[in-house]
Design a protein around this motif. Structure first.
Motif, PDB file in Angstrom:
ATOM      1  N   GLU A   1      60.337 -16.207  31.995  1.00 19.62           N
ATOM      2  CA  GLU A   1      61.553 -15.580  32.502  1.00 19.62           C
ATOM      3  C   GLU A   1      62.737 -15.726  31.548  1.00 19.62           C
ATOM      4  N   THR A   2      62.906 -16.900  30.959  1.00 21.84           N
ATOM      5  CA  THR A   2      64.040 -17.109  30.054  1.00 21.84           C
ATOM      6  C   THR A   2      63.868 -16.294  28.778  1.00 21.84           C
ATOM      7  N   ALA A   3      62.645 -16.277  28.240  1.00 24.07           N
ATOM      8  CA  ALA A   3      62.369 -15.476  27.050  1.00 24.07           C
ATOM      9  C   ALA A   3      62.548 -13.987  27.352  1.00 24.07           C
ATOM     10  N   ALA A   4      62.150 -13.554  28.545  1.00 24.49           N
ATOM     11  CA  ALA A   4      62.307 -12.155  28.942  1.00 24.49           C
ATOM     12  C   ALA A   4      63.787 -11.787  29.033  1.00 24.49           C
ATOM     13  N   PHE A   5      64.574 -12.713  29.554  1.00 21.60           N
ATOM     14  CA  PHE A   5      66.012 -12.505  29.649  1.00 21.60           C
ATOM     15  C   PHE A   5      66.609 -12.358  28.250  1.00 21.60           C
ATOM     16  N   LEU A   6      66.153 -13.197  27.347  1.00 17.84           N
ATOM     17  CA  LEU A   6      66.614 -13.172  25.961  1.00 17.84           C
ATOM     18  C   LEU A   6      66.180 -11.881  25.269  1.00 17.84           C
ATOM     19  N   PHE A   7      64.967 -11.435  25.539  1.00 22.35           N
ATOM     20  CA  PHE A   7      64.470 -10.175  24.974  1.00 22.35           C
ATOM     21  C   PHE A   7      65.360  -9.012  25.417  1.00 22.35           C
ATOM     22  N   LYS A   8      65.710  -8.982  26.712  1.00 28.19           N
ATOM     23  CA  LYS A   8      66.565  -7.910  27.231  1.00 28.19           C
ATOM     24  C   LYS A   8      67.947  -7.952  26.574  1.00 28.19           C
ATOM     25  N   ALA A   9      68.487  -9.166  26.400  1.00 28.26           N
ATOM     26  CA  ALA A   9      69.798  -9.310  25.755  1.00 28.26           C
ATOM     27  C   ALA A   9      69.751  -8.821  24.315  1.00 28.26           C
ATOM     28  N   ASP A  10      68.631  -9.067  23.629  1.00 29.16           N
ATOM     29  CA  ASP A  10      68.444  -8.612  22.249  1.00 29.16           C
ATOM     30  C   ASP A  10      68.442  -7.079  22.196  1.00 29.16           C
ATOM     31  N   ILE A  11      67.729  -6.461  23.113  1.00 31.73           N
ATOM     32  CA  ILE A  11      67.680  -4.993  23.190  1.00 31.73           C
ATOM     33  C   ILE A  11      69.089  -4.429  23.425  1.00 31.73           C
ATOM     34  N   ILE A  12      69.812  -5.030  24.370  1.00 29.32           N
ATOM     35  CA  ILE A  12      71.176  -4.586  24.701  1.00 29.32           C
ATOM     36  C   ILE A  12      72.085  -4.694  23.477  1.00 29.32           C
ATOM     37  N   ALA A  13      72.012  -5.827  22.779  1.00 34.08           N
ATOM     38  CA  ALA A  13      72.862  -6.042  21.608  1.00 34.08           C
ATOM     39  C   ALA A  13      72.571  -5.006  20.522  1.00 34.08           C
ATOM     40  N   ARG A  14      71.293  -4.775  20.252  1.00 40.00           N
ATOM     41  CA  ARG A  14      70.920  -3.798  19.226  1.00 40.00           C
ATOM     42  C   ARG A  14      71.390  -2.397  19.616  1.00 40.00           C
TER      43      ARG A  14
ATOM     44  N   PRO B   1      57.767  -4.826  26.186  1.00 40.22           N
ATOM     45  CA  PRO B   1      56.477  -5.459  26.496  1.00 40.22           C
ATOM     46  C   PRO B   1      55.831  -4.893  27.768  1.00 40.22           C
ATOM     47  N   LYS B   2      54.547  -4.662  27.695  1.00 38.89           N
ATOM     48  CA  LYS B   2      53.799  -4.222  28.869  1.00 38.89           C
ATOM     49  C   LYS B   2      53.802  -5.341  29.905  1.00 38.89           C
ATOM     50  N   GLY B   3      54.135  -4.994  31.148  1.00 37.60           N
ATOM     51  CA  GLY B   3      54.153  -5.986  32.220  1.00 37.60           C
ATOM     52  C   GLY B   3      55.535  -6.536  32.517  1.00 37.60           C
ATOM     53  N   LEU B   4      56.523  -6.187  31.673  1.00 38.21           N
ATOM     54  CA  LEU B   4      57.898  -6.646  31.920  1.00 38.21           C
ATOM     55  C   LEU B   4      58.664  -5.533  32.630  1.00 38.21           C
ATOM     56  N   PRO B   5      59.156  -5.783  33.852  1.00 39.97           N
ATOM     57  CA  PRO B   5      59.889  -4.742  34.588  1.00 39.97           C
ATOM     58  C   PRO B   5      61.072  -4.218  33.781  1.00 39.97           C
ATOM     59  N   LEU B   6      61.277  -2.908  33.841  1.00 42.84           N
ATOM     60  CA  LEU B   6      62.345  -2.264  33.078  1.00 42.84           C
ATOM     61  C   LEU B   6      63.321  -1.585  34.028  1.00 42.84           C
ATOM     62  N   ASP B   7      64.589  -2.033  33.999  1.00 38.47           N
ATOM     63  CA  ASP B   7      65.656  -1.434  34.784  1.00 38.47           C
ATOM     64  C   ASP B   7      66.639  -0.786  33.810  1.00 38.47           C
ATOM     65  N   LYS B   8      66.398   0.468  33.471  1.00 38.68           N
ATOM     66  CA  LYS B   8      67.207   1.165  32.471  1.00 38.68           C
ATOM     67  C   LYS B   8      68.672   1.269  32.885  1.00 38.68           C
ATOM     68  N   LYS B   9      68.900   1.440  34.178  1.00 35.16           N
ATOM     69  CA  LYS B   9      70.272   1.572  34.673  1.00 35.16           C
ATOM     70  C   LYS B   9      71.056   0.286  34.418  1.00 35.16           C
ATOM     71  N   GLN B  10      70.426  -0.853  34.690  1.00 30.63           N
ATOM     72  CA  GLN B  10      71.084  -2.149  34.473  1.00 30.63           C
ATOM     73  C   GLN B  10      71.378  -2.361  32.987  1.00 30.63           C
ATOM     74  N   LEU B  11      70.390  -2.100  32.135  1.00 30.99           N
ATOM     75  CA  LEU B  11      70.570  -2.287  30.702  1.00 30.99           C
ATOM     76  C   LEU B  11      71.672  -1.378  30.162  1.00 30.99           C
ATOM     77  N   SER B  12      71.675  -0.136  30.604  1.00 34.94           N
ATOM     78  CA  SER B  12      72.690   0.820  30.143  1.00 34.94           C
ATOM     79  C   SER B  12      74.088   0.386  30.547  1.00 34.94           C
ATOM     80  N   LYS B  13      74.195  -0.183  31.727  1.00 34.15           N
ATOM     81  CA  LYS B  13      75.495  -0.649  32.225  1.00 34.15           C
ATOM     82  C   LYS B  13      76.045  -1.762  31.333  1.00 34.15           C
ATOM     83  N   VAL B  14      75.186  -2.699  30.960  1.00 31.47           N
ATOM     84  CA  VAL B  14      75.620  -3.810  30.103  1.00 31.47           C
ATOM     85  C   VAL B  14      75.918  -3.305  28.691  1.00 31.47           C
ATOM     86  N   VAL B  15      75.135  -2.338  28.207  1.00 30.16           N
ATOM     87  CA  VAL B  15      75.391  -1.755  26.885  1.00 30.16           C
ATOM     88  C   VAL B  15      76.797  -1.161  26.835  1.00 30.16           C
TER      89      VAL B  15
END
Length: 284
Positions: free
Chosen positions: A220-233, A250-264
């Motif tokens: 979970e922590t690594a997944a959170f970090l992965f999402k933050a990396d994507i957002i930053a890039r 990553p396959k198997g990691l839930p993707l919430d595009k709306k949430q990521l876009s909001k933080v971007v």
């Protein structure tokens, strides 16, 4: 891929990793022990250069919007919060002890720090979105997630040059290039975090932030970090010159595009003020 004996020899070279400066260690220890702002002020005052940087950051547009200018170090500490003071002290210390002796074409140390600050802030904003209380801790992990790259440049420049050459020849990401020689900045970063006695969760997240899902199980922590990396890039905090392709989800990691876009969107708006606040650290 590299054989185990050679990897062991490489990690032995890392035994020469420097310790953090004494003032920095005392500040980090004091924060862990819930010291008061007055106690922190007393320690930080012993390093006038660090004190000046903290005051300047506290008075930057990112933090000074509510209270105007402060000339008091104690008030600067209160305004920033202990978590942010810890991150400033940590980044300042690492920027001091991990200075590459050589310059490398296609590698910009300032760009790497800017990326790390972007990931750190993205992690903090994402924690707010998800109502997670440990936003400061995620900020710290984000700030140090790529520390292995810096250690490679400082302690293993021969391997670092090989990775950069592969990256340029194949238009690959740094992570893709280093996989070819079998020496990963994620493993190096985890080793460093362990050497400096960070928590097991912290170490595991750094080691797994490019592969947060393994055998169907999510870190979970690594997944959170992965999402933050994507957002930053996606927000323009890209660590590699001439390479902006986002890592594969990553396959198997839930993707919430709306949430990521909001933080971007939030991070893009903050970008200039964030870089202005941290300029004293990343350019020193």
């Amino acid at each position: 891929m590299m054989d185990e004996k050679r990897l062991a020899d490489i990690f032995k070279r890392l035994d020469k990793l420097p310790t953090l400066p004494q003032t920095s260690q005392r500040v980090l220890t004091a924060i862990e022990k819930d010291a008061s702002a007055k106690e922190l002020e007393k320690i930080i005052h012993e390093d006038q250069a660090l004190a000046a940087k903290i005051l300047k950051i506290a008075n930057s547009p990112l933090y000074a919007t509510a209270g105007g200018e402060t000339k008091s170090l104690k008030m600067a500490i209160v305004r920033l919060g202990f978590g942010e003071v810890r991150n400033i002290v940590l980044a300042n210390a690492l920027n001091y002890v991990l200075k590459p002796a050589a310059t490398f074409r296609k590698f910009d140390l300032v760009r790497l720090w800017i990326h790390s600050i972007g990931v750190a802030r993205a992690a903090f904003l994402l924690a707010e979105q998800e109502n997670i209380q440990e936003g400061d801790s995620f900020y710290t992990i984000g700030l140090l997630h790529d520390i292995g790259r810096l250690v490679l440049a400082v302690f293993l420049p021969d391997f670092f040059l090989k990775i950069l050459a592969i990256q340029e020849a194949k238009a690959a990401s740094f992570y893709e290039a280093e996989q070819e020689i079998g020496l990963l900045h994620t493993e190096i970063g985890a080793y460093v975090a362990k050497h400096w006695r960070f928590s097991e969760e912290f170490v595991a997240a750094i080691e797994s932030h490019h592969r947060p899902v393994e055998n169907g199980k999510i870190n979970e922590t690594a997944a959170f970090l992965f999402k933050a990396d994507i957002i930053a890039r996606a927000s323009g905090f890209v660590p590699e010159e001439d390479f902006s392709r986002l890592p594969k989800w990553p396959k198997g990691l839930p993707l919430d595009k709306k949430q990521l876009s909001k933080v971007v969107l939030v991070l893009k708006k903050e970008k200039e003020s964030l870089l202005e606040a941290w300029r004293e650290i990343i350019a020193s």
